[in-house]
Design a protein around this motif. Structure first.
Motif, PDB file in Angstrom:
ATOM      1  N   THR A  37      42.399  82.079  67.355  1.00  0.00           N
ATOM      2  CA  THR A  37      40.995  82.100  67.750  1.00  0.00           C
ATOM      3  C   THR A  37      40.214  82.909  66.726  1.00  0.00           C
ATOM      4  O   THR A  37      40.512  84.090  66.522  1.00  0.00           O
ATOM      5  N   ASP A  38      39.271  82.248  66.079  1.00  0.00           N
ATOM      6  CA  ASP A  38      38.440  82.906  65.073  1.00  0.00           C
ATOM      7  C   ASP A  38      39.288  83.650  64.049  1.00  0.00           C
ATOM      8  O   ASP A  38      38.975  84.770  63.644  1.00  0.00           O
ATOM      9  N   GLY A  39      40.408  83.038  63.653  1.00  0.00           N
ATOM     10  CA  GLY A  39      41.270  83.586  62.614  1.00  0.00           C
ATOM     11  C   GLY A  39      42.365  84.509  63.084  1.00  0.00           C
ATOM     12  O   GLY A  39      43.209  84.916  62.288  1.00  0.00           O
ATOM     13  N   GLU A  40      42.422  84.844  64.354  1.00  0.00           N
ATOM     14  CA  GLU A  40      43.417  85.787  64.875  1.00  0.00           C
ATOM     15  C   GLU A  40      44.486  85.047  65.682  1.00  0.00           C
ATOM     16  O   GLU A  40      44.181  84.399  66.683  1.00  0.00           O
ATOM     17  N   TRP A  41      45.741  85.151  65.243  1.00  0.00           N
ATOM     18  CA  TRP A  41      46.852  84.483  65.918  1.00  0.00           C
ATOM     19  C   TRP A  41      47.318  85.269  67.136  1.00  0.00           C
ATOM     20  O   TRP A  41      47.343  86.499  67.131  1.00  0.00           O
ATOM     21  N   ALA A  42      47.715  84.537  68.166  1.00  0.00           N
ATOM     22  CA  ALA A  42      48.316  85.126  69.366  1.00  0.00           C
ATOM     23  C   ALA A  42      49.478  84.244  69.792  1.00  0.00           C
ATOM     24  O   ALA A  42      49.371  83.015  69.775  1.00  0.00           O
ATOM     25  N   ASP A  43      50.599  84.875  70.159  1.00  0.00           N
ATOM     26  CA  ASP A  43      51.694  84.106  70.743  1.00  0.00           C
ATOM     27  C   ASP A  43      51.389  83.897  72.227  1.00  0.00           C
ATOM     28  O   ASP A  43      50.350  84.333  72.730  1.00  0.00           O
ATOM     29  N   ARG A  44      52.283  83.232  72.929  1.00  0.00           N
ATOM     30  CA  ARG A  44      52.023  82.917  74.339  1.00  0.00           C
ATOM     31  C   ARG A  44      51.797  84.181  75.178  1.00  0.00           C
ATOM     32  O   ARG A  44      50.893  84.230  76.004  1.00  0.00           O
TER      33      ARG A  44
END
Length: 130
Positions: A37-44
């Protein structure tokens, strides 16, 4: 399983308080789901922490899909999310999504860009706040 759609996923995650978060997530997102989101990765796990946080501040809302495209396991859309927070303030965000679907039709990966249309400056990161 039917192919995922963002409106159903967000409605289950954010606005259906009778549906446990884990059940909503399992319904729409693969076990190895990732999101940028907006360049920021997040795992589950990070994504679910974000949704759990939103559930504490969001009172009601809705999702309007403006454009939605599917091609095999690829998915794209443009949608608007309207949120009323527990404090009565509102946020309106337009979101552009490109995604991959898992073989069972759930979201495997989403990359999205958000554009806040209405809200306080403090809500600018609502798409990734934890």
């Amino acid at each position: 399983m039917a192919s995922a759609g963002i409106a159903a996923a967000l409605t289950d995650l954010l606005f259906d308080r009778d549906l446990p978060l884990a059940e909503a997530a399992d319904r729409h997102f693969a076990p190895d789901y990732r999101q940028r989101t907006d360049g920021e990765w997040a795992d589950r796990a990070e994504f679910l922490a974000h949704i759990a946080h939103l559930r504490t501040i969001v009172a009601t809302g809705s999702v309007e899909v403006h454009d939605e495209l599917r091609d095999g396991t690829r998915y794209a859309d443009r949608h608007t999310v309207d949120i009323t927070k527990h404090d009565g303030s509102t946020v309106r965000t337009e979101v552009y999504v490109f995604a991959d679907l898992a073989p069972d039709g759930r979201f495997h990966r989403i990359e999205e860009v958000t554009l806040m249309l209405r809200g306080d400056e403090a809500d600018r990161n609502i798409g990734s706040a934890r």
